[in-house]
Design a protein around this motif. Structure first.
Motif, short mmCIF file in Angstrom:
data_model
loop_
_atom_site.label_atom_id
_atom_site.label_comp_id
_atom_site.label_asym_id
_atom_site.label_seq_id
_atom_site.Cartn_x
_atom_site.Cartn_y
_atom_site.Cartn_z
N GLY A 295 35.87 52.64 -24.12
CA GLY A 295 34.77 52.64 -25.32
C GLY A 295 33.45 51.95 -25.17
O GLY A 295 32.33 52.50 -25.29
N LYS A 296 33.77 50.92 -24.55
CA LYS A 296 32.56 49.88 -24.29
C LYS A 296 31.73 50.58 -23.10
O LYS A 296 30.53 50.63 -23.21
N ILE A 297 32.45 51.44 -22.01
CA ILE A 297 31.55 51.99 -21.03
C ILE A 297 31.02 53.23 -21.53
O ILE A 297 29.80 53.51 -21.25
N LEU A 298 31.70 53.77 -22.41
CA LEU A 298 31.14 54.95 -22.86
C LEU A 298 30.08 54.96 -23.84
O LEU A 298 28.82 55.81 -23.71
N MET B 293 23.91 55.53 -16.49
CA MET B 293 24.18 54.16 -17.08
C MET B 293 22.83 53.09 -16.54
O MET B 293 22.38 53.43 -15.35
N LEU B 294 22.64 52.15 -17.33
CA LEU B 294 21.13 51.45 -16.85
C LEU B 294 21.48 50.23 -16.31
O LEU B 294 22.84 49.40 -16.45
N ASP B 295 20.73 49.69 -15.46
CA ASP B 295 20.95 48.46 -14.80
C ASP B 295 21.62 47.26 -15.45
O ASP B 295 22.50 46.63 -14.92
N GLN B 296 20.76 47.00 -16.71
CA GLN B 296 21.27 45.88 -17.37
C GLN B 296 22.59 45.96 -17.84
O GLN B 296 23.27 44.94 -18.11
N ASP B 297 23.05 46.96 -18.21
CA ASP B 297 24.51 47.28 -18.85
C ASP B 297 25.54 47.20 -17.85
O ASP B 297 26.48 46.63 -17.81
N LEU B 298 25.06 47.72 -16.43
CA LEU B 298 25.78 47.54 -15.23
C LEU B 298 26.22 46.19 -14.93
O LEU B 298 27.36 45.45 -14.64
N ALA B 299 24.94 45.45 -14.95
CA ALA B 299 24.81 44.06 -14.49
C ALA B 299 26.02 43.25 -15.63
O ALA B 299 26.70 42.51 -15.06
N VAL B 300 25.93 43.44 -16.84
CA VAL B 300 26.90 42.73 -17.82
C VAL B 300 28.28 43.14 -17.52
O VAL B 300 29.14 42.17 -17.28
#
Length: 156
Positions: A13-16, A28-35
């Motif tokens: 769910g968090k990933i979705l 997916m955006l870089d900032q979300d992937l980094a987290v």
């Protein structure tokens, strides 16, 4: 439901919630992937730039100014908060390619989870498309039948 299954659902769910549709592409955006990977955004960007030949346009692109502003207005990010730089957007293939440049145990585990979520999205989209095709077929049949039913009533 087992505790492990519940944890998996929460992670999915968090990933979705971090998958956006930009330029008609699920990304997916870089900032979300980094987290998710447990690294700083600038570290992720630095690694991508060092390995830019691994990221053609269909794997990764930088948001335009307009796309960035639109995204900020949708997500409620203030103009003074968050990144001052336009984010990089990664398609499913781009996320898969990140696994070749981010090799920590966390990055590998997160990457596997992200790829599984993208796969489920694709499966749901195909199922949805099949249902729409079947509905269209039914609608055509019903339209044909309604004329027959109307003729029966006229005869009666």
């Amino acid at each position: 439901m087992a505790n492990k299954d519940l944890k998996l659902l929460i992670e999915e769910g968090k990933i979705l919630n971090k998958i956006y549709t930009i330029r008609r592409e699920k990304v997916m955006l870089d900032q979300d992937l980094a987290v998710l990977y447990g690294v700083e955004t600038k570290q992720l960007k630095r690694q991508v730039k060092r390995n830019i030949e691994r990221f053609p346009r269909d794997f990764m692109f930088t948001l335009s100014v307009k796309e960035f502003e639109n995204l900020r207005s949708q997500t409620g990010t203030s103009s003074w908060g968050g990144s001052r730089y336009r984010p990089m957007a990664f398609s499913e293939q781009g996320v898969a390619m990140l696994s070749s440049i981010l090799t920590s145990k966390t990055a590998i585990e997160v990457n596997i989870s992200i790829i599984r979520v993208f796969t489920k999205l694709r499966q749901h989209a195909l199922t949805h498309k099949e249902i729409l095709i079947q509905l269209a077929r039914l609608e055509r049949e019903v339209k044909g039948n309604s004329k027959d039913i109307e003729n029966i009533f006229i005869v009666l």
